[in-house]
Write a protein that holds these residues in place. Structure first.
Motif, PDB file in Angstrom:
ATOM      1  N   VAL A 260       0.970  -1.178  -0.004  1.00  9.16           N
ATOM      2  CA  VAL A 260       0.007  -0.115   0.044  1.00  9.16           C
ATOM      3  C   VAL A 260       0.909   1.207   0.125  1.00  9.16           C
ATOM      4  N   GLY A 261       2.142   1.276   0.342  1.00  8.43           N
ATOM      5  CA  GLY A 261       2.973   2.349   0.111  1.00  8.43           C
ATOM      6  C   GLY A 261       3.004   3.296   1.569  1.00  8.43           C
ATOM      7  N   HIS A 262       3.967   3.974   1.787  1.00  9.31           N
ATOM      8  CA  HIS A 262       4.222   4.660   3.112  1.00  9.31           C
ATOM      9  C   HIS A 262       3.109   5.686   3.468  1.00  9.31           C
ATOM     10  N   SER A 263       2.104   6.010   2.664  1.00 11.47           N
ATOM     11  CA  SER A 263       1.289   7.231   2.798  1.00 11.47           C
ATOM     12  C   SER A 263      -0.092   6.748   3.103  1.00 11.47           C
ATOM     13  N   ALA A 264      -0.317   5.278   2.923  1.00 15.58           N
ATOM     14  CA  ALA A 264      -1.929   4.841   3.208  1.00 15.58           C
ATOM     15  C   ALA A 264      -2.218   4.877   4.377  1.00 15.58           C
ATOM     16  N   ARG A 265      -2.317   6.124   4.994  1.00 17.21           N
ATOM     17  CA  ARG A 265      -2.822   6.212   6.444  1.00 17.21           C
ATOM     18  C   ARG A 265      -4.051   5.610   6.791  1.00 17.21           C
ATOM     19  N   ASP A 266      -5.141   5.901   6.052  1.00 15.73           N
ATOM     20  CA  ASP A 266      -6.411   5.367   6.320  1.00 15.73           C
ATOM     21  C   ASP A 266      -6.499   3.829   6.232  1.00 15.73           C
ATOM     22  N   THR A 267      -5.588   3.139   5.472  1.00 16.42           N
ATOM     23  CA  THR A 267      -5.408   1.682   5.628  1.00 16.42           C
ATOM     24  C   THR A 267      -4.702   1.021   6.624  1.00 16.42           C
ATOM     25  N   PHE A 268      -3.850   1.971   7.289  1.00 19.56           N
ATOM     26  CA  PHE A 268      -3.067   1.681   8.600  1.00 19.56           C
ATOM     27  C   PHE A 268      -4.059   1.587   9.606  1.00 19.56           C
ATOM     28  N   ALA A 269      -4.798   2.771   9.473  1.00 21.36           N
ATOM     29  CA  ALA A 269      -6.171   2.785  10.775  1.00 21.36           C
ATOM     30  C   ALA A 269      -6.990   1.719  10.640  1.00 21.36           C
TER      31      ALA A 269
ATOM     32  N   GLU B  74      -5.553  -1.423  12.215  1.00 18.69           N
ATOM     33  CA  GLU B  74      -5.272  -1.334  13.474  1.00 18.69           C
ATOM     34  C   GLU B  74      -6.611  -2.191  13.965  1.00 18.69           C
ATOM     35  N   LYS B  75      -7.838  -1.332  13.349  1.00 21.79           N
ATOM     36  CA  LYS B  75      -9.071  -1.856  13.808  1.00 21.79           C
ATOM     37  C   LYS B  75      -9.487  -3.357  13.528  1.00 21.79           C
ATOM     38  N   ARG B  76      -8.972  -3.783  12.528  1.00 23.46           N
ATOM     39  CA  ARG B  76      -9.026  -5.233  12.322  1.00 23.46           C
ATOM     40  C   ARG B  76      -8.125  -6.183  12.896  1.00 23.46           C
ATOM     41  N   GLN B  77      -7.257  -5.911  13.759  1.00 23.64           N
ATOM     42  CA  GLN B  77      -6.284  -6.233  14.821  1.00 23.64           C
ATOM     43  C   GLN B  77      -5.200  -6.989  13.914  1.00 23.64           C
ATOM     44  N   VAL B  78      -4.921  -6.244  12.730  1.00 27.21           N
ATOM     45  CA  VAL B  78      -3.696  -7.016  11.865  1.00 27.21           C
ATOM     46  C   VAL B  78      -2.492  -6.693  12.726  1.00 27.21           C
ATOM     47  N   PRO B  79      -1.773  -7.431  13.205  1.00 27.58           N
ATOM     48  CA  PRO B  79      -0.490  -7.253  14.008  1.00 27.58           C
ATOM     49  C   PRO B  79       0.368  -6.097  13.169  1.00 27.58           C
ATOM     50  N   MET B  80       0.507  -5.058  13.900  1.00 26.99           N
ATOM     51  CA  MET B  80       1.543  -3.850  13.468  1.00 26.99           C
ATOM     52  C   MET B  80       2.040  -3.426  14.497  1.00 26.99           C
ATOM     53  N   GLN B  81       3.475  -2.496  14.174  1.00 33.47           N
ATOM     54  CA  GLN B  81       3.920  -1.857  15.484  1.00 33.47           C
ATOM     55  C   GLN B  81       4.413  -0.665  14.751  1.00 33.47           C
TER      56      GLN B  81
ATOM     57  N   THR C  52       9.671  10.068   4.366  1.00 27.48           N
ATOM     58  CA  THR C  52      10.926   9.350   4.142  1.00 27.48           C
ATOM     59  C   THR C  52      10.679   7.838   4.192  1.00 27.48           C
ATOM     60  N   SER C  53       9.805   7.460   4.956  1.00 23.97           N
ATOM     61  CA  SER C  53       9.652   5.912   5.069  1.00 23.97           C
ATOM     62  C   SER C  53       8.340   5.608   5.955  1.00 23.97           C
ATOM     63  N   SER C  54       7.801   4.449   5.825  1.00 24.61           N
ATOM     64  CA  SER C  54       6.695   4.220   6.744  1.00 24.61           C
ATOM     65  C   SER C  54       6.759   4.236   8.063  1.00 24.61           C
ATOM     66  N   PRO C  55       5.792   4.891   8.988  1.00 23.50           N
ATOM     67  CA  PRO C  55       5.858   5.121  10.239  1.00 23.50           C
ATOM     68  C   PRO C  55       5.477   3.833  11.306  1.00 23.50           C
ATOM     69  N   VAL C  56       5.041   2.890  10.173  1.00 23.83           N
ATOM     70  CA  VAL C  56       4.580   1.723  10.726  1.00 23.83           C
ATOM     71  C   VAL C  56       5.282   0.434  10.009  1.00 23.83           C
ATOM     72  N   ARG C  57       5.187  -0.695  10.659  1.00 27.34           N
ATOM     73  CA  ARG C  57       5.455  -1.991  10.377  1.00 27.34           C
ATOM     74  C   ARG C  57       4.444  -2.904  10.316  1.00 27.34           C
ATOM     75  N   ILE C  58       3.853  -3.811   9.362  1.00 28.43           N
ATOM     76  CA  ILE C  58       2.916  -4.776   9.545  1.00 28.43           C
ATOM     77  C   ILE C  58       3.619  -5.875   9.462  1.00 28.43           C
ATOM     78  N   LEU C  59       3.506  -6.663  10.722  1.00 30.98           N
ATOM     79  CA  LEU C  59       4.175  -7.962  10.890  1.00 30.98           C
ATOM     80  C   LEU C  59       4.241  -9.165  10.056  1.00 30.98           C
ATOM     81  N   ARG C  60       5.096  -9.554   9.659  1.00 28.87           N
ATOM     82  CA  ARG C  60       5.238 -10.816   8.989  1.00 28.87           C
ATOM     83  C   ARG C  60       6.149 -11.942   9.591  1.00 28.87           C
ATOM     84  N   ASP C  61       6.030 -13.061   9.191  1.00 26.21           N
ATOM     85  CA  ASP C  61       7.034 -14.221   9.630  1.00 26.21           C
ATOM     86  C   ASP C  61       7.931 -14.570   8.679  1.00 26.21           C
ATOM     87  N   GLU C  62       8.659 -15.551   8.893  1.00 25.15           N
ATOM     88  CA  GLU C  62       9.933 -15.819   7.930  1.00 25.15           C
ATOM     89  C   GLU C  62       9.408 -16.262   6.575  1.00 25.15           C
TER      90      GLU C  62
END
Length: 535
Positions: free
Chosen positions: A263-272, A275-282, A478-488
């Motif tokens: 989604v790119g580093h500016s998709a702020r509405d998507t990040f929000a 978060e509501k859907r409890q997709v792991p992020m930090q 400059t870069s995304s303010p969040v990380r959407i977590l993923r495994d190996e």
């Protein structure tokens, strides 16, 4: 194949002179050289002598004897060749869906299409040509389309940047070279395959990404523009589909069990929404600061010397300093012969970026001078705290410039006073600008660090801290303010969801994002059977 490193030639050499240098180095007759390929070319300006340094791979007759005779100068070629994995055995119930057509989504989609997976690519913005026209209108008239702009649309934010293709990402699989080869197949100049600092200007990228999309369509993929993902349905810990919104249309639901979030580093509405859907992020660290402009001739003279030949490209630089308080200040996304651009994507907020055309023939050089900010700087570990910090700075920049890019001389930035006149440097800006006090955008600690860092860089590049250097604000993307977590295996804890690219927090530029797109395509291919037979 043999490899020769450190072949040095004057910058004004010819192709024939390079061939002769290869023959001399190998100590062979001309007819014994079958072919050669340039693997890398870099410019060496050390010691006051300008030279190109080559690494080449060569095919010769009697290779073993040449290798034995030239051991120490020549070695066996060891370049890693990229290989896409063989398909897995699990059957797809629905076609994979990729959200975003920046480098990560586009390259993921292209590789999956070539392998027969029939991906569906969703893009909230417009196709590249229409998007470029919308951006030009915004720069001229100030009318922002929040869905299609410098950040959103086919090609992603990198389409309106300097288009740098170099990366520091470790590459044991040959993905970097594969990305460059795919660019060349889509119309990029072959020089990007070997230049040490390859780039593609905005004027070329628009056509290149369009041709990549056409190839995806030819291979059975689908691309939908003006189509924004507004929700993700998750049932029993797995993706079941996405809700889509088109311009002026009713919401639609698209079933899928395989969702790539590029989604790119500016998709702020998507990040929000995630978060509501409890997709792991930090939350993660990123950097903010200003654009700084200098005359390109000043940078050229510093890098090449006073009597450099005109055939040399506009020079680039990379600088970094550490302040007394311990903060690092450094240049980022340097644009030789480029422009500062209004890169806003939200009403009432303003962000800037740097952009170059392929010729890099603008009168000014610009780069971001930025300082890292951590979750401690912007209010703790709340997942979206970094997003709100970016917005706070961007709204301040918008108010300061009245919707135009706020600019200020470095002298006045240090004095904390608005600029009223320019010096010798006329800003090279796409979009309107207004003389202001850019320092007001930042908290005191960040503005002081920027001042100290820019002053310190004058030791590295004389004139860098000149009084009439032009600062523009705010550089916040400059870069995304969040990380959407993923495994190996590159998958989220939500089964079937694959975070990808810069917006997900796993890349930092066009090439690294495209390489991450390849990784995700590989992970999907290893697990699932193709949707189509494209053999």
């Amino acid at each position: 194949m043999l490899k020769i490193q450190q072949l040095k030639l004057p910058v004004e050499h010819t192709g024939q002179e390079l061939r002769e240098k290869i023959i001399k180095t190998l100590r062979i007759r001309p007819e014994e050289l079958i072919r050669y390929e340039i693997i890398r070319r870099s410019l060496d300006a050390r010691g006051g002598e300008l030279r190109y340094v080559y690494q080449v791979e060569v095919q010769v007759r009697k290779e073993a004897s040449v290798l034995k005779r030239c051991r120490g100068t020549v070695c066996q070629a060891d370049r890693v060749r990229y290989r896409f994995p063989k398909p897995g055995t699990e059957k797809l119930c629905r076609r994979p869906v990729i959200v975003g057509t920046g480098p990560a989504g586009l390259f993921c989609g292209l590789m999956l299409a070539r392998a027969g997976y029939g991906p569906i690519l969703l893009e909230r913005g417009q196709a590249a040509a229409e998007r470029a026209a919308a951006v030009e209108r915004f720069w001229k008239l100030g009318i922002l389309d929040p869905e299609s702009n410098v950040q959103f649309g086919e090609g992603g934010a990198g389409t309106f940047s300097d288009g740098k293709l170099n990366t520091l990402v470790k590459d044991p699989k040959g993905r970097n070279r594969k990305v460059l080869e795919l660019f060349v197949e889509a119309g990029a100049p072959e020089e990007i395959l070997y230049e040490s600092r390859p780039h593609l200007g905005t004027d070329l990228l628009v056509g290149i990404v369009s041709r990549m999309r056409e190839e995806i369509l030819r291979l059975g993929g689908e691309v939908r523009f003006g189509c924004r993902m507004t929700d993700v349905r998750v049932e029993q810990g797995a993706v079941r589909g996405v809700t889509l919104q088109t311009v002026g249309g009713e919401p639609q639901f698209l079933e899928t069990g395989l969702l790539v979030l590029a989604v790119g580093h500016s998709a702020r509405d998507t990040f929000a929404m995630l978060e509501k859907r409890q997709v792991p992020m930090q939350a993660k660290s990123f950097a903010v600061g200003v654009r700084i402009e200098h005359p390109q001739r000043m940078i050229d003279r510093n890098q090449y010397g006073t009597d450099y030949p005109d055939l040399l490209p506009a020079a680039s630089y990379k600088v970094t300093r550490r302040t007394e308080s311990g903060r690092g200040v450094y240049s980022f996304c340097m644009c030789p012969g480029g422009y500062v651009v209004n890169a806003s994507s939200e009403e009432g907020a303003l962000a800037v970026n740097g952009m170059s055309y392929q010729a890099r023939d603008g009168r000014n050089a610009n780069s971001a001078m930025i300082v890292t900010v951590t979750p401690e700087d912007y209010g703790g570990m709340d997942v979206l705290a970094g997003v709100e910090f970016q917005r706070k700075l961007e709204r301040a920049a918008y108010r300061l410039g009245g919707g135009q890019i706020p600019v200020q001389l470095f002298r006045d930035f240090c004095r904390n006073t608005p600029s009223s006149v320019l010096g010798e440097i006329e800003p090279s800006v796409r979009g309107k600008y207004r003389l202001s006090n850019v320092r007001e955008i930042f908290p005191q600690g960040l503005s002081s660090a920027l001042e100290e860092g820019i002053r310190g860089c004058d030791v590295l590049i004389p004139g860098f801290a000149r009084e009439d250097a032009v600062l523009s604000g705010v550089e916040s993307r400059t870069s995304s303010p969040v990380r959407i977590l993923r495994d190996e295996q590159f998958e989220s804890r939500v089964c079937g969801l694959y975070p990808c690219g810069e917006g997900a927090g796993y890349a930092g530029g066009i090439t690294s994002a495209a390489m991450d797109g390849l990784k995700i395509a590989e992970a999907i291919a290893k697990k699932y059977m193709p949707w189509y037979d494209n053999s």
